[in-house]
Design a protein around this motif. Sequence first.
Motif, PDB file in Angstrom:
ATOM      1  N   SER A 105      -8.235   7.536  -1.709  1.00  0.00           N
ATOM      2  CA  SER A 105      -7.437   7.537  -2.941  1.00  0.00           C
ATOM      3  C   SER A 105      -7.413   8.912  -3.605  1.00  0.00           C
ATOM      4  O   SER A 105      -6.392   9.337  -4.149  1.00  0.00           O
ATOM      5  N   ALA A 106      -8.559   9.615  -3.580  1.00  0.00           N
ATOM      6  CA  ALA A 106      -8.607  10.944  -4.185  1.00  0.00           C
ATOM      7  C   ALA A 106      -7.701  11.916  -3.426  1.00  0.00           C
ATOM      8  O   ALA A 106      -6.986  12.724  -4.030  1.00  0.00           O
ATOM      9  N   TYR A 107      -7.746  11.834  -2.100  1.00  0.00           N
ATOM     10  CA  TYR A 107      -6.906  12.697  -1.258  1.00  0.00           C
ATOM     11  C   TYR A 107      -5.430  12.459  -1.575  1.00  0.00           C
ATOM     12  O   TYR A 107      -4.654  13.405  -1.758  1.00  0.00           O
ATOM     13  N   ILE A 108      -5.052  11.187  -1.626  1.00  0.00           N
ATOM     14  CA  ILE A 108      -3.650  10.834  -1.884  1.00  0.00           C
ATOM     15  C   ILE A 108      -3.221  11.303  -3.266  1.00  0.00           C
ATOM     16  O   ILE A 108      -2.155  11.878  -3.448  1.00  0.00           O
ATOM     17  N   SER A 109      -4.076  11.070  -4.254  1.00  0.00           N
ATOM     18  CA  SER A 109      -3.749  11.464  -5.630  1.00  0.00           C
ATOM     19  C   SER A 109      -3.589  12.974  -5.753  1.00  0.00           C
ATOM     20  O   SER A 109      -2.629  13.466  -6.370  1.00  0.00           O
ATOM     21  N   ASP A 110      -4.535  13.716  -5.144  1.00  0.00           N
ATOM     22  CA  ASP A 110      -4.479  15.175  -5.237  1.00  0.00           C
ATOM     23  C   ASP A 110      -3.237  15.740  -4.542  1.00  0.00           C
ATOM     24  O   ASP A 110      -2.557  16.632  -5.083  1.00  0.00           O
ATOM     25  N   ASN A 111      -2.940  15.242  -3.371  1.00  0.00           N
ATOM     26  CA  ASN A 111      -1.794  15.759  -2.617  1.00  0.00           C
ATOM     27  C   ASN A 111      -0.467  15.363  -3.252  1.00  0.00           C
ATOM     28  O   ASN A 111       0.492  16.155  -3.248  1.00  0.00           O
ATOM     29  N   LEU A 112      -0.421  14.163  -3.810  1.00  0.00           N
ATOM     30  CA  LEU A 112       0.805  13.748  -4.490  1.00  0.00           C
ATOM     31  C   LEU A 112       1.050  14.626  -5.719  1.00  0.00           C
ATOM     32  O   LEU A 112       2.178  15.074  -5.965  1.00  0.00           O
ATOM     33  N   ALA A 113      -0.023  14.872  -6.481  1.00  0.00           N
ATOM     34  CA  ALA A 113       0.103  15.718  -7.669  1.00  0.00           C
ATOM     35  C   ALA A 113       0.562  17.125  -7.279  1.00  0.00           C
ATOM     36  O   ALA A 113       1.372  17.749  -7.977  1.00  0.00           O
TER      37      ALA A 113
ATOM     38  N   PRO B 166       0.818  -1.217   0.000  1.00  0.00           N
ATOM     39  CA  PRO B 166       0.000   0.000   0.000  1.00  0.00           C
ATOM     40  C   PRO B 166       0.854   1.269   0.000  1.00  0.00           C
ATOM     41  O   PRO B 166       1.787   1.392   0.794  1.00  0.00           O
ATOM     42  N   HIS B 167       0.521   2.144  -0.895  1.00  0.00           N
ATOM     43  CA  HIS B 167       1.160   3.462  -0.983  1.00  0.00           C
ATOM     44  C   HIS B 167       2.659   3.415  -1.313  1.00  0.00           C
ATOM     45  O   HIS B 167       3.330   4.447  -1.215  1.00  0.00           O
ATOM     46  N   GLN B 168       3.185   2.237  -1.659  1.00  0.00           N
ATOM     47  CA  GLN B 168       4.629   2.163  -1.906  1.00  0.00           C
ATOM     48  C   GLN B 168       5.039   3.023  -3.105  1.00  0.00           C
ATOM     49  O   GLN B 168       6.088   3.666  -3.085  1.00  0.00           O
ATOM     50  N   ALA B 169       4.202   3.024  -4.139  1.00  0.00           N
ATOM     51  CA  ALA B 169       4.521   3.834  -5.313  1.00  0.00           C
ATOM     52  C   ALA B 169       4.566   5.312  -4.941  1.00  0.00           C
ATOM     53  O   ALA B 169       5.463   6.049  -5.360  1.00  0.00           O
ATOM     54  N   GLU B 170       3.580   5.746  -4.141  1.00  0.00           N
ATOM     55  CA  GLU B 170       3.545   7.147  -3.726  1.00  0.00           C
ATOM     56  C   GLU B 170       4.744   7.492  -2.837  1.00  0.00           C
ATOM     57  O   GLU B 170       5.359   8.557  -2.984  1.00  0.00           O
ATOM     58  N   LEU B 171       5.089   6.587  -1.918  1.00  0.00           N
ATOM     59  CA  LEU B 171       6.228   6.825  -1.033  1.00  0.00           C
ATOM     60  C   LEU B 171       7.540   6.884  -1.811  1.00  0.00           C
ATOM     61  O   LEU B 171       8.424   7.692  -1.497  1.00  0.00           O
ATOM     62  N   THR B 172       7.642   6.045  -2.825  1.00  0.00           N
ATOM     63  CA  THR B 172       8.845   6.070  -3.660  1.00  0.00           C
ATOM     64  C   THR B 172       8.938   7.387  -4.418  1.00  0.00           C
ATOM     65  O   THR B 172      10.010   7.990  -4.527  1.00  0.00           O
ATOM     66  N   THR B 173       7.802   7.845  -4.936  1.00  0.00           N
ATOM     67  CA  THR B 173       7.776   9.123  -5.644  1.00  0.00           C
ATOM     68  C   THR B 173       8.176  10.258  -4.710  1.00  0.00           C
ATOM     69  O   THR B 173       8.965  11.135  -5.080  1.00  0.00           O
TER      70      THR B 173
ATOM     71  N   PHE C 135       3.709  14.378   4.482  1.00  0.00           N
ATOM     72  CA  PHE C 135       2.809  13.556   3.675  1.00  0.00           C
ATOM     73  C   PHE C 135       3.274  12.102   3.681  1.00  0.00           C
ATOM     74  O   PHE C 135       2.461  11.172   3.816  1.00  0.00           O
ATOM     75  N   ALA C 136       4.577  11.880   3.571  1.00  0.00           N
ATOM     76  CA  ALA C 136       5.106  10.519   3.598  1.00  0.00           C
ATOM     77  C   ALA C 136       4.819   9.856   4.943  1.00  0.00           C
ATOM     78  O   ALA C 136       4.448   8.670   5.005  1.00  0.00           O
ATOM     79  N   HIS C 137       4.986  10.607   6.017  1.00  0.00           N
ATOM     80  CA  HIS C 137       4.703  10.068   7.355  1.00  0.00           C
ATOM     81  C   HIS C 137       3.233   9.685   7.480  1.00  0.00           C
ATOM     82  O   HIS C 137       2.892   8.647   8.078  1.00  0.00           O
ATOM     83  N   LEU C 138       2.362  10.505   6.906  1.00  0.00           N
ATOM     84  CA  LEU C 138       0.932  10.209   6.944  1.00  0.00           C
ATOM     85  C   LEU C 138       0.632   8.898   6.232  1.00  0.00           C
ATOM     86  O   LEU C 138      -0.127   8.060   6.734  1.00  0.00           O
ATOM     87  N   LEU C 139       1.253   8.699   5.066  1.00  0.00           N
ATOM     88  CA  LEU C 139       1.020   7.470   4.312  1.00  0.00           C
ATOM     89  C   LEU C 139       1.612   6.259   5.035  1.00  0.00           C
ATOM     90  O   LEU C 139       0.997   5.179   5.070  1.00  0.00           O
ATOM     91  N   GLU C 140       2.783   6.423   5.594  1.00  0.00           N
ATOM     92  CA  GLU C 140       3.429   5.310   6.300  1.00  0.00           C
ATOM     93  C   GLU C 140       2.646   4.885   7.537  1.00  0.00           C
ATOM     94  O   GLU C 140       2.633   3.709   7.908  1.00  0.00           O
ATOM     95  N   SER C 141       1.983   5.850   8.156  1.00  0.00           N
ATOM     96  CA  SER C 141       1.208   5.543   9.370  1.00  0.00           C
ATOM     97  C   SER C 141      -0.111   4.853   9.054  1.00  0.00           C
ATOM     98  O   SER C 141      -0.787   4.365   9.966  1.00  0.00           O
TER      99      SER C 141
END
Length: 215
Positions: A145-153, A29-36, A126-132
């Motif tokens: 998913s929308a929140y994560i996508s918007d914030n990552l963008a 979960p969220h590994q792609a986002e964390l890598t980015t 943001f990374a800490h939020l995803l890791e938690s």
Amino acid sequence: MIHWVFQSARTAALWALLLGLWTGCANGPHQAELTTLADLKDSLATAKSMLGQLDVDTLASTRAWASEELRAFEVMLSDSGMVLSKEEGLVIAEVSRARRLLKDFPDRIVRTDASIDRALNQISSFAHLLESKATTDGAGHAVDSAYISDNLAQEVRIARALLASVEETTQYAERGSLTAAAVRTDADRLKTQLRARLAQLVIARIEDGANPTPR
């Protein structure tokens, strides 16, 4: 040289970012986002390092020199009797170009560096939020998913803008410094010549006043 190194580092960081997006999908979960996010942090850290290589004191003194030269030229040329040759005008134009390129220094470096620090803090949060694996953020918004996508963008947009700003800043610093160095000797020589020319005009006017033409 700094510009070439920055371009290479930026290109490498973008490739790493794309690779992270491709490989991260299968790693949890969220590994792609964390890598980015990690790649964004690396890119911004490289950009911050590039800013740190710029000599703030030298850039500030070079800008001050160009400004002082232009003020001196402006004062001397305000006399209607002062006429420039084409070559002399080109010298002054180059001094003006150097000042224009360096007009925001060193404040530009300080502002950009502070913006990078803010972006790095945002990415870390943001990374800490995803890791938690939290389901809501500090403001109570659902971490879906929308929140994560918007914030990552948003983080990608901010980082991209900062990378472009650092690239432009290093280019301006280099071009301004090189322009000033190339014209400094000619500008100093021209200033001396114009002072002598103006003094001759003043003396000639005084003599004309003491010896008026008979009517």
